[in-house]
Write an enzyme that holds these catalytic residues in place. Structure first.
Site, PDB file in Angstrom:
ATOM      1  N   HIS A  86       0.838  -1.204   0.000  1.00 55.42           N
ATOM      2  CA  HIS A  86       0.000   0.000   0.000  1.00 55.42           C
ATOM      3  C   HIS A  86       0.872   1.253   0.000  1.00 55.42           C
ATOM      4  CE1 HIS A  86      -2.882   2.904   1.967  1.00 55.42           C
ATOM      5  NE2 HIS A  86      -3.611   2.450   0.966  1.00 55.42           N
ATOM      6  N   ASP A 103      -6.130   1.671  -2.165  1.00 53.14           N
ATOM      7  CA  ASP A 103      -6.850   1.387  -0.925  1.00 53.14           C
ATOM      8  C   ASP A 103      -7.649   0.093  -1.034  1.00 53.14           C
ATOM      9  OD1 ASP A 103      -5.755   3.728   0.040  1.00 53.14           O
ATOM     10  OD2 ASP A 103      -7.633   4.866   0.003  1.00 53.14           O
TER      11      ASP A 103
END
EC number: 3.1.1.4
Length: 119
Positions: free
Chosen positions: A45, A87
């Site tokens: 991420h 996300d």
């Protein structure tokens, strides 16, 4: 934005609070080598955000919806869609690696994160 990311995590059946101070990469910043699959979700991420350069990844909102147990990113703006996908992938990764979550890495000291790992 971070609120939307948190909502995605919660909607996938996890608590966002489990990931705020986890391992070497979950939470603000990150360094070292990911400690397990859960921490690797955060590492990936962070790398995804890093590819976006100076784009405001933390506070830019985007369009998404939950549909049949999946997260659908629907923003027409390409940067917002990319942010949403970062996300989305992380939220799904957390759900898929929940069985690797180890409470010993919650509140893990960054001083133990000394190795290096490249995106």
């Amino acid at each position: 934005d971070l609120t939307q990311f948190g909502n995605m995590i919660n909607k996938m059946g996890q608590s966002v609070f489990d990931y705020i101070y986890y391992g070497c990469y979950c939470g603000w910043g990150g360094q070292g080598k990911p400690r397990d699959a859960t921490d690797r979700c955060c590492f990936v991420h962070d790398c995804c955000y890093g590819k976006m350069g100076t784009y405001d990844t933390k506070w830019t909102s985007y369009k998404y919806e939950f549909q049949d147990g999946d997260i659908i990113c629907g923003d027409k703006d390409p940067q917002k869609k990319e942010l949403c996908e970062c996300d989305r992938v992380a939220a799904i990764c957390f759900a898929n690696s929940r069985n690797t979550y180890n409470s010993k890495y919650f509140g893990y000291s960054s001083s133990k994160c000394t190795e290096t790992e490249q995106c």
